[in-house]
Write a protein that holds these residues in place. Structure first.
Motif, PDB file in Angstrom:
ATOM      1  N   PHE A   1    -107.012  21.046  -3.854  1.00  0.00           N
ATOM      2  CA  PHE A   1    -106.305  22.317  -3.862  1.00  0.00           C
ATOM      3  C   PHE A   1    -104.920  22.164  -4.485  1.00  0.00           C
ATOM      4  CE2 PHE A   1    -109.519  23.405  -0.827  1.00  0.00           C
ATOM      5  CZ  PHE A   1    -109.712  24.757  -1.020  1.00  0.00           C
ATOM      6  N   CYS A   2    -104.263  21.072  -4.185  1.00  0.00           N
ATOM      7  CA  CYS A   2    -102.890  20.885  -4.653  1.00  0.00           C
ATOM      8  C   CYS A   2    -102.933  20.328  -6.059  1.00  0.00           C
ATOM      9  CB  CYS A   2    -102.139  19.941  -3.718  1.00  0.00           C
ATOM     10  SG  CYS A   2    -102.303  20.425  -1.998  1.00  0.00           S
ATOM     11  N   PHE A   3    -103.113  21.202  -7.054  1.00  0.00           N
ATOM     12  CA  PHE A   3    -103.362  20.723  -8.401  1.00  0.00           C
ATOM     13  C   PHE A   3    -102.169  20.017  -9.005  1.00  0.00           C
ATOM     14  CE2 PHE A   3    -100.900  24.212  -9.986  1.00  0.00           C
ATOM     15  CZ  PHE A   3    -101.218  25.305  -9.216  1.00  0.00           C
ATOM     16  N   PHE A   4    -100.998  20.179  -8.369  1.00  0.00           N
ATOM     17  CA  PHE A   4     -99.832  19.471  -8.883  1.00  0.00           C
ATOM     18  C   PHE A   4     -99.849  17.999  -8.501  1.00  0.00           C
ATOM     19  CE2 PHE A   4     -98.732  21.649  -4.937  1.00  0.00           C
ATOM     20  CZ  PHE A   4     -98.349  20.617  -4.125  1.00  0.00           C
ATOM     21  N   SER A   5    -100.800  17.591  -7.642  1.00  0.00           N
ATOM     22  CA  SER A   5    -100.887  16.178  -7.271  1.00  0.00           C
ATOM     23  C   SER A   5    -102.281  15.629  -7.529  1.00  0.00           C
ATOM     24  CB  SER A   5    -100.552  15.991  -5.782  1.00  0.00           C
ATOM     25  OG  SER A   5    -101.494  16.676  -4.982  1.00  0.00           O
ATOM     26  N   LEU A   6    -102.924  16.099  -8.603  1.00  0.00           N
ATOM     27  CA  LEU A   6    -104.268  15.656  -8.938  1.00  0.00           C
ATOM     28  C   LEU A   6    -104.294  14.147  -9.104  1.00  0.00           C
ATOM     29  CD1 LEU A   6    -107.026  16.976  -9.595  1.00  0.00           C
ATOM     30  CD2 LEU A   6    -106.429  16.706 -12.002  1.00  0.00           C
ATOM     31  N   PRO A   7    -105.116  13.436  -8.382  1.00  0.00           N
ATOM     32  CA  PRO A   7    -105.107  11.971  -8.441  1.00  0.00           C
ATOM     33  C   PRO A   7    -105.459  11.444  -9.830  1.00  0.00           C
ATOM     34  CG  PRO A   7    -107.044  12.749  -7.258  1.00  0.00           C
ATOM     35  CD  PRO A   7    -106.160  13.943  -7.458  1.00  0.00           C
TER      36      PRO A   7
ATOM     37  N   ILE B   1     -87.391  37.634 -17.496  1.00  0.00           N
ATOM     38  CA  ILE B   1     -88.862  37.631 -17.427  1.00  0.00           C
ATOM     39  C   ILE B   1     -89.383  36.226 -17.161  1.00  0.00           C
ATOM     40  CG2 ILE B   1     -90.994  37.983 -18.727  1.00  0.00           C
ATOM     41  CD1 ILE B   1     -89.711  40.551 -17.805  1.00  0.00           C
ATOM     42  N   MET B   2     -88.831  35.237 -17.882  1.00  0.00           N
ATOM     43  CA  MET B   2     -89.281  33.860 -17.738  1.00  0.00           C
ATOM     44  C   MET B   2     -88.995  33.329 -16.338  1.00  0.00           C
ATOM     45  SD  MET B   2     -88.202  32.276 -21.434  1.00  0.00           S
ATOM     46  CE  MET B   2     -88.763  30.648 -20.980  1.00  0.00           C
ATOM     47  N   VAL B   3     -87.809  33.702 -15.813  1.00  0.00           N
ATOM     48  CA  VAL B   3     -87.461  33.265 -14.464  1.00  0.00           C
ATOM     49  C   VAL B   3     -88.422  33.845 -13.446  1.00  0.00           C
ATOM     50  CG1 VAL B   3     -85.718  33.439 -12.646  1.00  0.00           C
ATOM     51  CG2 VAL B   3     -85.035  32.847 -14.970  1.00  0.00           C
ATOM     52  N   ARG B   4     -88.763  35.107 -13.616  1.00  0.00           N
ATOM     53  CA  ARG B   4     -89.692  35.749 -12.679  1.00  0.00           C
ATOM     54  C   ARG B   4     -91.098  35.131 -12.737  1.00  0.00           C
ATOM     55  NH1 ARG B   4     -88.106  42.166 -13.404  1.00  0.00           N
ATOM     56  NH2 ARG B   4     -85.964  41.971 -12.589  1.00  0.00           N
ATOM     57  N   VAL B   5     -91.547  34.814 -13.960  1.00  0.00           N
ATOM     58  CA  VAL B   5     -92.856  34.184 -14.104  1.00  0.00           C
ATOM     59  C   VAL B   5     -92.859  32.823 -13.427  1.00  0.00           C
ATOM     60  CG1 VAL B   5     -94.471  33.153 -15.764  1.00  0.00           C
ATOM     61  CG2 VAL B   5     -93.471  35.405 -16.213  1.00  0.00           C
ATOM     62  N   LEU B   6     -91.756  32.071 -13.620  1.00  0.00           N
ATOM     63  CA  LEU B   6     -91.655  30.755 -13.002  1.00  0.00           C
ATOM     64  C   LEU B   6     -91.661  30.860 -11.485  1.00  0.00           C
ATOM     65  CD1 LEU B   6     -91.295  27.726 -13.321  1.00  0.00           C
ATOM     66  CD2 LEU B   6     -88.812  28.087 -13.436  1.00  0.00           C
ATOM     67  N   LEU B   7     -90.896  31.819 -10.973  1.00  0.00           N
ATOM     68  CA  LEU B   7     -90.859  32.011  -9.520  1.00  0.00           C
ATOM     69  C   LEU B   7     -92.234  32.423  -8.988  1.00  0.00           C
ATOM     70  CD1 LEU B   7     -87.417  33.847  -9.110  1.00  0.00           C
ATOM     71  CD2 LEU B   7     -87.986  31.501  -8.438  1.00  0.00           C
ATOM     72  N   PHE B   8     -92.921  33.244  -9.766  1.00  0.00           N
ATOM     73  CA  PHE B   8     -94.258  33.670  -9.346  1.00  0.00           C
ATOM     74  C   PHE B   8     -95.213  32.475  -9.283  1.00  0.00           C
ATOM     75  CE2 PHE B   8     -98.532  35.358 -10.332  1.00  0.00           C
ATOM     76  CZ  PHE B   8     -98.669  36.211  -9.238  1.00  0.00           C
ATOM     77  N   GLY B   9     -95.089  31.581 -10.292  1.00  0.00           N
ATOM     78  CA  GLY B   9     -95.921  30.375 -10.291  1.00  0.00           C
ATOM     79  C   GLY B   9     -95.630  29.496  -9.097  1.00  0.00           C
ATOM     80  N   VAL B  10     -94.333  29.330  -8.786  1.00  0.00           N
ATOM     81  CA  VAL B  10     -93.952  28.529  -7.625  1.00  0.00           C
ATOM     82  C   VAL B  10     -94.506  29.151  -6.347  1.00  0.00           C
ATOM     83  CG1 VAL B  10     -92.014  27.727  -6.232  1.00  0.00           C
ATOM     84  CG2 VAL B  10     -91.897  27.586  -8.722  1.00  0.00           C
ATOM     85  N   LEU B  11     -94.454  30.485  -6.280  1.00  0.00           N
ATOM     86  CA  LEU B  11     -94.968  31.184  -5.109  1.00  0.00           C
ATOM     87  C   LEU B  11     -96.466  30.921  -4.935  1.00  0.00           C
ATOM     88  CD1 LEU B  11     -94.573  33.182  -2.786  1.00  0.00           C
ATOM     89  CD2 LEU B  11     -95.035  35.046  -4.397  1.00  0.00           C
ATOM     90  N   ILE B  12     -97.211  30.932  -6.035  1.00  0.00           N
ATOM     91  CA  ILE B  12     -98.652  30.655  -5.963  1.00  0.00           C
ATOM     92  C   ILE B  12     -98.890  29.259  -5.419  1.00  0.00           C
ATOM     93  CG2 ILE B  12    -100.748  30.261  -7.348  1.00  0.00           C
ATOM     94  CD1 ILE B  12     -99.841  32.522  -9.169  1.00  0.00           C
ATOM     95  N   ILE B  13     -98.113  28.274  -5.910  1.00  0.00           N
ATOM     96  CA  ILE B  13     -98.265  26.897  -5.445  1.00  0.00           C
ATOM     97  C   ILE B  13     -97.989  26.806  -3.957  1.00  0.00           C
ATOM     98  CG2 ILE B  13     -97.295  24.563  -5.612  1.00  0.00           C
ATOM     99  CD1 ILE B  13     -96.806  25.113  -8.576  1.00  0.00           C
ATOM    100  N   VAL B  14     -96.916  27.482  -3.513  1.00  0.00           N
ATOM    101  CA  VAL B  14     -96.563  27.436  -2.096  1.00  0.00           C
ATOM    102  C   VAL B  14     -97.657  28.061  -1.244  1.00  0.00           C
ATOM    103  CG1 VAL B  14     -94.932  28.284  -0.370  1.00  0.00           C
ATOM    104  CG2 VAL B  14     -94.089  27.387  -2.537  1.00  0.00           C
ATOM    105  N   VAL B  15     -98.190  29.198  -1.718  1.00  0.00           N
ATOM    106  CA  VAL B  15     -99.243  29.869  -0.971  1.00  0.00           C
ATOM    107  C   VAL B  15    -100.481  28.977  -0.890  1.00  0.00           C
ATOM    108  CG1 VAL B  15    -100.870  31.803  -1.019  1.00  0.00           C
ATOM    109  CG2 VAL B  15     -98.442  32.190  -1.472  1.00  0.00           C
ATOM    110  N   ARG B  16    -100.870  28.329  -2.004  1.00  0.00           N
ATOM    111  CA  ARG B  16    -102.033  27.437  -2.001  1.00  0.00           C
ATOM    112  C   ARG B  16    -101.806  26.249  -1.075  1.00  0.00           C
ATOM    113  NH1 ARG B  16    -105.653  27.927  -6.367  1.00  0.00           N
ATOM    114  NH2 ARG B  16    -105.968  25.680  -6.471  1.00  0.00           N
TER     115      ARG B  16
END
Length: 515
Positions: free
Chosen positions: A46-52, A14-29
Motif C-alpha cells: 500500500f505504501c508505494f513510497f516505500s516499495l521494496p 496550482i502546483m502547490v495545491r496539486v502537491l498538497l493533494f498528493g501528500v494528502l492521498i499518501i497520508v490517507v493511504r
C-alpha cells in the motif's frame, strides 16, 4: 514600469495545491493501512513510497543446467496485484512461515532458495522481504520478476542447485506426477539441504506414503498449522533433509519392501489398518456359496479407510481374470473405491477362449499366460462343455487348473480339453513391474494354485508389494447339490485356507476372503 500579470503566481499556487493533494492521498493511504488493515508501512503493497527494492529484479538465463540466481536485471512489478487483500494475507502468512524456519535453522538469508509452482510469487516476495534475496519461483506461467516458467515435475535448474526448496499450497498432492515432482525437488536440492512441503491434513497412511516419495531424504520435523484461506484450512508442514551421500545411504528395506529373509517390514499404521478390517470367518460355513458371497458386503476396502493420494502409481492385477466382465468390468471398475485415481489394469489369463475379448479393451494389459512359480511349460485343463464338468469334478480336476507337464499322460486321466501353455514366474514379474511406492490391488482366483503362488510370493518378498488382496481359496467345501458331501475337486481343508489368510495378514497384507 512593467505591470505583472500574476500568471506565475497563479501557476505556482496550482502546483502547490496539486502537491498538497498528493501528500494528502499518501497520508490517507497510510492511515488506511495502519488503522484498517493493521499493516505497517514496511510493506510495499500500500505504501508505494516505500516499495521494496527486491521487487525490481528478474532472473534471466533459467533453463536446463542454468545457475539459479546469477543474472538479474531491472523490471517493473505488477503493482496492482500487490495491493490486493488476498496477496497481502498470503504474503503475511508465508513471511511468518519462513521466519519460523529461519529461527529453527533450516533457512538462512544466504540460502539459494526455490519456490515450486508458486502461481504469482507470494512465497518469493515473502522470502526477499525478510532478507532471503537469492530466491526465485517457478510456475507454468512466468510472473516476472518473481517467477520463471517451469513445472514441479520438470524443474528447469541443474542438480544440487538450491540450499532450500519450498512447495506450498498442497501443490505436490494435487500434481498428476507426484513421484516426478518429489524426485525433482530432491534432484535440485543440495546434499544436506532442506525442503519444506505443505500438504492438506493427512492420515497416518498417507503421511507414510508421502515420505516414501522422498526416499533420498529424511524427515526432520513435522507440524500442523492453520492455513490462510478456505481451500486449505489445515496444513501439515514437512521439513525434510537430503542425505549427504544418497548413493551410500543404506535403506532398511529392499526394493520389494522386505527385510532380509523375505519378511515384510510392517509399520504400525499397516497393523492398524489390518486390525480395523473385517474379521476372517473362523468357522467353516455349511453353505459357503451363500456365506462367502454375503461376506463381500462386510469388506472394508483400503481406500474407504485411508487416504491413498500420495502413492506414486495405482495398479490392479487380476490373476485368473477369465472374461473382462467376470471381475474387472463387473466389480473392480464399478465397485472398488478408487478415490478418483486412474489404475493400470493387468489381466492374467491362460485360457485362450478369453484372449480375443481383451484385444478391444485398450485400457487393460493382458498377460496370456499362467501365473506360476517359475518359467516353464504347463498343461492347462479347461472344460467348456457343461456336460463334462461332472466328470471333471469326479477326477479331482476342474476349470482352469494348471500343473507341470507329465512325460506321458493317459487319455483316461483327462476329463476336459488340455492345452500346453506357458507359465511364468509371477513373483519375479511382480517385483519387476511394481514398486513399494505404488498402490497395488490384486484379485487371485487360480483354482487351487494359490497354495503354490502365495508361498513363492512370501519367500521372494514380493508379497510385501501388495497393499490389498482379494483371494478365493479353494478347498474341499460342502457341495450345494449333495448335502453332507464334500467336493473332491481340491484336497485342501478350510483350516488350511484360514491359515493362509492369517499368515498373509500377519505379513502386513490386507487380504479378504473372496468368492
Amino acid at each position: 514600469m512593467e505591470i505583472s500579470t500574476g500568471k506565475p503566481s497563479f501557476l505556482r499556487n496550482i502546483m502547490v495545491r496539486v502537491l498538497l493533494f498528493g501528500v494528502l492521498i499518501i497520508v490517507v493511504r497510510f492511515a488506511y493501512v495502519v488503522t484498517i488493515t493493521g499493516e505497517s508501512c514496511n510493506r510495499g503493497d500500500f505504501c508505494f513510497f516505500s516499495l521494496p527494492d527486491n521487487l525490481n529484479f528478474v532472473i534471466s538465463g533459467a533453463g536446463s543446467g542454468a545457475s539459479p540466481i546469477d543474472a538479474i536485471r531491472s523490471a517493473s512489478p505488477a503493482d496492482d496485484l500487490y495491493t490486493t487483500r488476498d496477496w497481502i494475507k498470503s504474503v503475511h502468512f508465508y513471511s511468518s512461515i519462513f521466519q519460523d524456519l529461519i529461527a529453527d535453522g533450516y533457512l538462512s538469508p544466504e540460502s539459494k532458495t526455490l519456490c515450486v509452482e508458486t502461481a504469482v510469487g507470494q512465497e518469493v516476495h515473502s522470502l526477499r522481504e525478510i532478507g532471503v534475496k537469492n530466491s526465485v519461483g517457478i510456475s507454468k506461467k512466468a510472473f516476472r520478476p518473481l517467477v520463471l516458467r517451469g513445472e514441479g515435475h520438470a524443474i528447469p535448474f541443474e542438480d544440487n542447485a538450491f540450499d532450500f526448496v519450498f512447495s506450498g499450497g498442497g501443490r505436490l498432492g494435487k500434481s498428476l506426477k507426484q513421484l516426478e515432482f518429489a524426485d525433482e525437488i530432491t534432484r535440485t536440492l543440495k546434499p544436506e539441504g532442506f525442503a519444506v512441503v505443505h500438504v492438506g491434513a493427512t492420515d497416518t497412511y498417507s503421511f507414510n506414503s508421502f515420505l516414501d516419495l522422498f526416499n533420498s531424504c529424511r524427515l526432520v520435523k513435522m507440524r500442523d498449522i492453520d492455513g490462510f484461506d478456505s481451500s486449505m484450512p489445515h496444513i501439515r508442514e514437512f521439513v525434510i533433509q537430503k542425505y549427504s551421500d544418497v548413493d551410500g545411504h543404506h535403506h532398511r528395506k529392499n526394493s520389494a519392501g522386505a527385510e532380509s529373509g523375505g519378511k515384510c517390514w510392517i509399520p504400525g499404521y499397516k497393523r492398524d489398518l489390518i486390525r480395523d478390517a473385517e474379521p476372517l470367518i473362523k468357522e467353516e460355513p455349511l453353505k459357503p456359496w451363500i456365506t462367502l458371497k454375503k461376506n463381500i458386503k462386510n469388506i472394508k476396502y483400503v481406500p474407504s479407510m485411508v487416504d491413498i493420494r500420495f502413492k506414486s502409481r495405482y495398479v490392479y492385477v487380476d490373476v485368473g481374470a477369465r472374461s473382462y466382465g467376470s471381475s474387472i468390468g463387473s466389480w473392480f471398475k464399478k465397485e472398488y473405491p478408487k478415490q478418483n485415481k486412474t489404475f493400470d489394469v493387468f489381466a492374467i489369463e491362460a485360457d485362450k477362449a478369453f484372449h480375443e475379448e481383451y484385444k478391444i479393451k485398450k485400457k487393460v494389459n493382458l498377460l496370456p499366460y499362467a501365473a506360476w512359480v517359475r518359467n516353464e511349460t504347463l498343461s492347462f485343463e479347461i472344460n467348456h462343455d457343461p456336460g463334462k464338468e461332472v466328470e471333471a469334478k469326479a477326477k479331482g480336476r476342474g476349470m482352469g487348473r494348471i500343473q507341470p507337464v507329465k512325460r506321458s499322460t493317459s487319455s483316461d486321466d483327462l476329463a476336459g480339453e488340455v492345452n500346453l501353455i506357458q507359465g511364468f514366474d509371477f513373483a519375479d514379474w511382480l517385483k519387476n513391474s511394481v514398486r513399494e511406492r505404488d498402490f497395488v490391488v490384486m484379485k487371485m482366483d487360480v483354482e487351487g494354485t494359490e497354495f503354490d503362488l502365495i508361498p513363492r510370493l512370501i519367500k521372494t518378498g514380493a508379497i510385501c508389494l501388495i497393499d490389498e488382496l482379494f483371494l478365493e481359496c479353494h478347498y474341499n467345501r460342502w457341495q450345494r447339490c449333495c448335502p453332507g458331501q464334500r467336493s473332491q475337486k481340491y484336497n485342501k481343508t478350510y483350516n488350511q485356507c484360514l491359515e493362509l489368510f492369517t499368515s498373509l495378514r500377519q505379513r502386513g497384507v490386507l487380504v479378504h476372503q473372496w468368492w
